[in-house]
Design an enzyme around this catalytic site. Structure first.
Site, PDB file in Angstrom:
ATOM      1  CG  ASP A 253      -0.304  -0.045   2.953  1.00 58.27           C
ATOM      2  OD1 ASP A 253       0.675   0.625   2.235  1.00 58.27           O
ATOM      3  OD2 ASP A 253      -0.428  -0.353   3.708  1.00 58.27           O
ATOM      4  CB  ALA A 254      -0.364   4.709   0.007  1.00 55.56           C
TER       5      ALA A 254
END
Length: 137
Positions: free
Chosen positions: A18-19
């Site tokens: 994810d980010a």
């Protein structure tokens, strides 16, 4: 890992993160599926063998307990066992490790259905035998 009869390796891809650079929670269920498919390939002729015999094994429930974050390029081992085979249902349990560290564990519950009608059907005897043999190994 004690009590698990099968394992396979997966590597955390960049697309799995994810980010924050941590493996996304949905990736764990994909890794469980990879292990489940490989388990069937090793012990029951593969998932396609079920389908060719007119049986589908659908997922009823899934659960994952996230313990330690995984990151891009981590090499993980997915330990797998199949338990609680009765009637149309069975359950896989998983322990995901990075080296000696348990990073996640969980389970998926399944039911056999007739491929043509999608109605529940007992786990076929041949599959029960394959699972029993695998779990005794």
């Amino acid at each position: 890992m004690e009590g698990y009869t099968f394992s396979t390796r997966v590597r955390v891809r960049f697309a799995d993160t994810d980010a924050q650079g941590i493996a996304h929670n949905a990736s764990y269920l994909v890794w469980f599926e990879v292990a489940r498919v490989e388990y069937l390939r090793a012990f029951a002729g593969g998932y396609q063998a079920l389908r060719e015999r007119g049986v589908e094994a659908i997922v009823l429930e899934s659960f994952c307990h996230y313990r330690v974050p995984c990151r891009f390029d981590d090499e993980l081992e997915v330990h797998t066992r199949c338990v609680d085979v009765r009637g149309a249902r069975f359950r896989y349990e998983y322990a995901l490790t990075h080296g000696d560290e348990l990073v996640a564990d969980g389970w998926t519950a399944h039911a056999c259905v007739d491929a043509a009608t999608m109605r529940p059907t007992r786990v076929p005897d041949w599959l029960v035998e394959d699972i029993t043999r695998a779990e005794r190994a």
